[in-house]
Write a protein that holds these residues in place. Sequence first.
Motif, PDB file in Angstrom:
ATOM      1  N   UNK A 114       0.796  -1.295  -0.014  1.00  0.00           N
ATOM      2  CA  UNK A 114      -0.094   0.125   0.142  1.00  0.00           C
ATOM      3  C   UNK A 114       0.701   1.367   0.027  1.00  0.00           C
ATOM      4  N   UNK A 115       1.957   1.303   0.563  1.00  0.00           N
ATOM      5  CA  UNK A 115       2.886   2.412   0.648  1.00  0.00           C
ATOM      6  C   UNK A 115       3.670   2.418  -0.247  1.00  0.00           C
ATOM      7  N   UNK A 116       3.771   1.388  -1.320  1.00  0.00           N
ATOM      8  CA  UNK A 116       4.756   1.333  -2.508  1.00  0.00           C
ATOM      9  C   UNK A 116       6.088   1.333  -2.048  1.00  0.00           C
ATOM     10  N   UNK A 117       6.397   0.206  -0.845  1.00  0.00           N
ATOM     11  CA  UNK A 117       7.931   0.217  -0.286  1.00  0.00           C
ATOM     12  C   UNK A 117       8.555  -0.892  -1.193  1.00  0.00           C
ATOM     13  N   UNK A 118       9.849  -0.406  -1.677  1.00  0.00           N
ATOM     14  CA  UNK A 118      10.509  -1.558  -2.191  1.00  0.00           C
ATOM     15  C   UNK A 118      10.658  -2.707  -1.459  1.00  0.00           C
ATOM     16  N   UNK A 119      10.834  -3.904  -2.210  1.00  0.00           N
ATOM     17  CA  UNK A 119      10.873  -5.268  -1.454  1.00  0.00           C
ATOM     18  C   UNK A 119       9.799  -5.398  -0.231  1.00  0.00           C
ATOM     19  N   UNK A 120       8.681  -5.173  -0.596  1.00  0.00           N
ATOM     20  CA  UNK A 120       7.539  -5.309   0.489  1.00  0.00           C
ATOM     21  C   UNK A 120       7.543  -6.671   1.162  1.00  0.00           C
ATOM     22  N   UNK A 121       7.701  -7.742   0.428  1.00  0.00           N
ATOM     23  CA  UNK A 121       7.783  -8.916   0.935  1.00  0.00           C
ATOM     24  C   UNK A 121       8.946  -9.033   2.091  1.00  0.00           C
ATOM     25  N   UNK A 122       9.989  -8.704   1.944  1.00  0.00           N
ATOM     26  CA  UNK A 122      11.337  -8.564   2.929  1.00  0.00           C
ATOM     27  C   UNK A 122      10.781  -7.893   3.842  1.00  0.00           C
ATOM     28  N   UNK A 123      10.008  -6.542   3.942  1.00  0.00           N
ATOM     29  CA  UNK A 123       9.700  -5.923   4.824  1.00  0.00           C
ATOM     30  C   UNK A 123       8.664  -6.482   5.815  1.00  0.00           C
ATOM     31  N   UNK A 124       7.693  -7.138   5.195  1.00  0.00           N
ATOM     32  CA  UNK A 124       6.874  -7.925   5.873  1.00  0.00           C
ATOM     33  C   UNK A 124       7.502  -8.822   6.689  1.00  0.00           C
ATOM     34  N   UNK A 125       8.353  -9.534   6.222  1.00  0.00           N
ATOM     35  CA  UNK A 125       9.322 -10.689   6.801  1.00  0.00           C
ATOM     36  C   UNK A 125       9.975  -9.902   8.168  1.00  0.00           C
ATOM     37  N   UNK A 126      10.645  -8.836   7.847  1.00  0.00           N
ATOM     38  CA  UNK A 126      11.521  -8.269   8.780  1.00  0.00           C
ATOM     39  C   UNK A 126      10.622  -7.550  10.030  1.00  0.00           C
ATOM     40  N   UNK A 127       9.330  -7.129   9.537  1.00  0.00           N
ATOM     41  CA  UNK A 127       8.412  -6.596  10.696  1.00  0.00           C
ATOM     42  C   UNK A 127       7.821  -7.875  11.556  1.00  0.00           C
ATOM     43  N   UNK A 128       7.686  -8.941  10.943  1.00  0.00           N
ATOM     44  CA  UNK A 128       7.202 -10.099  11.396  1.00  0.00           C
ATOM     45  C   UNK A 128       8.114 -10.681  12.199  1.00  0.00           C
ATOM     46  N   UNK A 129       9.320 -10.724  12.097  1.00  0.00           N
ATOM     47  CA  UNK A 129      10.566 -10.875  13.040  1.00  0.00           C
ATOM     48  C   UNK A 129      10.553 -10.249  14.238  1.00  0.00           C
ATOM     49  N   UNK A 130      10.384  -9.015  14.155  1.00  0.00           N
ATOM     50  CA  UNK A 130      10.441  -7.773  15.243  1.00  0.00           C
ATOM     51  C   UNK A 130       9.124  -8.324  16.158  1.00  0.00           C
ATOM     52  N   UNK A 131       7.947  -8.577  15.539  1.00  0.00           N
ATOM     53  CA  UNK A 131       6.866  -8.738  16.522  1.00  0.00           C
ATOM     54  C   UNK A 131       7.040  -9.817  17.339  1.00  0.00           C
ATOM     55  N   UNK A 132       7.525 -10.915  16.443  1.00  0.00           N
ATOM     56  CA  UNK A 132       7.844 -12.305  17.186  1.00  0.00           C
ATOM     57  C   UNK A 132       8.791 -12.190  18.293  1.00  0.00           C
ATOM     58  N   UNK A 133       9.742 -11.336  18.066  1.00  0.00           N
ATOM     59  CA  UNK A 133      10.810 -11.366  19.141  1.00  0.00           C
ATOM     60  C   UNK A 133      10.242 -10.458  20.383  1.00  0.00           C
ATOM     61  N   UNK A 134       9.513  -9.283  20.021  1.00  0.00           N
ATOM     62  CA  UNK A 134       8.942  -8.645  21.191  1.00  0.00           C
ATOM     63  C   UNK A 134       8.035  -9.455  21.957  1.00  0.00           C
ATOM     64  N   UNK A 135       7.222 -10.315  21.514  1.00  0.00           N
ATOM     65  CA  UNK A 135       6.460 -11.210  22.019  1.00  0.00           C
ATOM     66  C   UNK A 135       7.131 -12.229  23.023  1.00  0.00           C
ATOM     67  N   UNK A 136       8.331 -12.698  22.654  1.00  0.00           N
ATOM     68  CA  UNK A 136       9.361 -13.543  23.515  1.00  0.00           C
ATOM     69  C   UNK A 136       9.581 -12.473  24.660  1.00  0.00           C
ATOM     70  N   UNK A 137      10.109 -11.374  24.598  1.00  0.00           N
ATOM     71  CA  UNK A 137      10.339 -10.619  25.532  1.00  0.00           C
ATOM     72  C   UNK A 137       9.291 -10.389  26.407  1.00  0.00           C
ATOM     73  N   UNK A 138       7.975 -10.197  26.033  1.00  0.00           N
ATOM     74  CA  UNK A 138       6.812  -9.842  26.886  1.00  0.00           C
ATOM     75  C   UNK A 138       6.519 -11.126  27.709  1.00  0.00           C
ATOM     76  N   UNK A 139       6.847 -12.337  27.117  1.00  0.00           N
ATOM     77  CA  UNK A 139       6.660 -13.614  27.755  1.00  0.00           C
ATOM     78  C   UNK A 139       7.533 -13.659  29.156  1.00  0.00           C
ATOM     79  N   UNK A 140       8.692 -13.358  28.951  1.00  0.00           N
ATOM     80  CA  UNK A 140       9.552 -13.121  30.326  1.00  0.00           C
ATOM     81  C   UNK A 140       9.283 -12.295  31.186  1.00  0.00           C
ATOM     82  N   UNK A 141       8.614 -10.928  30.695  1.00  0.00           N
ATOM     83  CA  UNK A 141       8.342  -9.898  31.403  1.00  0.00           C
ATOM     84  C   UNK A 141       6.945 -10.386  32.504  1.00  0.00           C
ATOM     85  N   UNK A 142       6.115 -11.224  31.996  1.00  0.00           N
ATOM     86  CA  UNK A 142       5.008 -11.718  32.579  1.00  0.00           C
ATOM     87  C   UNK A 142       5.574 -12.692  33.611  1.00  0.00           C
TER      88      UNK A 142
END
Length: 350
Positions: A114-142
Motif C-alpha cells: 500500500x505504501x509502495x515500499x521496495x521489497x515489500x515482502x522482505x519488509x513484511x518478513x522483517x516486521x514479523x520477526x520484530x513482532x515475534x521477538x517482542x512477544x518473546x520478551x513480553x513472555x519473560x516480563x510476565x
Amino acid sequence: MLESFHEYKKQILEYLKDFLAEKKIHFQKVNFLGTRLIDQILDFSSKGKMIRGGLVFQASKMFGKEIDLNVVRTSAALELLQSSLLIHDDIMDRDFYRRGEKTLFYQYKEMGDLKSFKESYHFGEAMGICVGDIGFFLTFEILSELTTPSSIKDKLLGFYAKESSYVGLAQMQDIYYSFSDDEIQENDILSLYLYKTARYTFSLPLASGAILAEESDFVIAQLEKLGEVLGLIFQMKDDELGLFGDEKITGKPIGSDIQEGKKTLFYLYLFQNPENREQLKKIFGNPEIGSQEISLVQEMIKKHGIQERIKAKIEELEKQAMAYIQELPISVQKKSFLDELLKYNLKRTK
C-alpha cells in the motif's frame, strides 16, 4: 475436557488484555507502531485454542493448587510464547494464512504494498520477526512478575528459557532437513518432534502446574516424560491430519508439508521404498505441486501401509503414556484428567 479449557481461555485472555493494554501505553511513547503491534499480538493470540495455557491450569488444580494470579500469569506467558513461535514459523514456512486469516508478516507485506515500499515482502518478513521477538520478551516480563517464592519463580524462568531454546534449535533442524538431501533416520525425526513440539506443548505446561503446586522433583520429572509421549502422539496425528484431514476443520492446507519438504515419519517411510523414489523427489519440497501430486502421495501412503505403521507407533506410545500416568502418586480421580487428555490426543481431528 474442552469445556473447562474454554473457561481457562477466558481467564487467560482477560489477563492478556489488561497486561497488553498497559504495554500499549508505554509502546505508544516509543513510536507510532506500538499500538498496531499490541493489537496484532492480542488478536493473534485470541484466535488460538490456548490448550497449553489450559494445561497449566489443569495441572495446578490436579495437585491441589488454588487458581490464583500466578497460575494465570504462567498460563498467559506460555500462550504468548506459543503465539511468538507461530509468528516466526509462518515466516519460515512462507505461510500466508493461518486459522483462515492472513498471517501477521503477510499483513505487514500488504502494508508495504500500500505504501509502495521496495521489497515489500522482505519488509513484511522483517516486521514479523520484530513482532515475534517482542512477544518473546513480553513472555519473560510476565514471568518476572510472579509473586511465588523465589525458588519457584527461578525454576519456572529457567524452565521456560531452556524449553524455548530447545524449540529454536529444533526449528533450525527442521529447516535444515527441508533444504538438505542428507539421509535421515527415524530417531532424527523423533528427536525433532520431541524438541520442536512435544516438550513445550505438553511437558512444559504440565510440569509448570506441578512446579506452581510445589510438587516433588519426581512428580515433575514424571510429568515431563508423560508430556514427551503425549507430544509425540500429537505430532504424529498432526502429520496425518496434514495429509488426510479436512482443511475446513484443521485450518491448514492439505499437503503443505509435502510442498515444504517436511521430513516427517510419512516422508521417511515413503522413501524407504525404492518404488517411485525418483518421482517423490520431484514432488517433495516443490511449492508448485497441486492436488494431483498430493493425491499421488496419499495413494502411495495407503499402498505401502504407512498409515498402519504410524498407528502401531502411536499404540506403543499410548501404552507408555498409560504407564507414566499409573506411576504418578495421585488419586485415580485426579488421574482421570490425564486419561482424558490422552484419549483426546488420540482422537483429535484438528
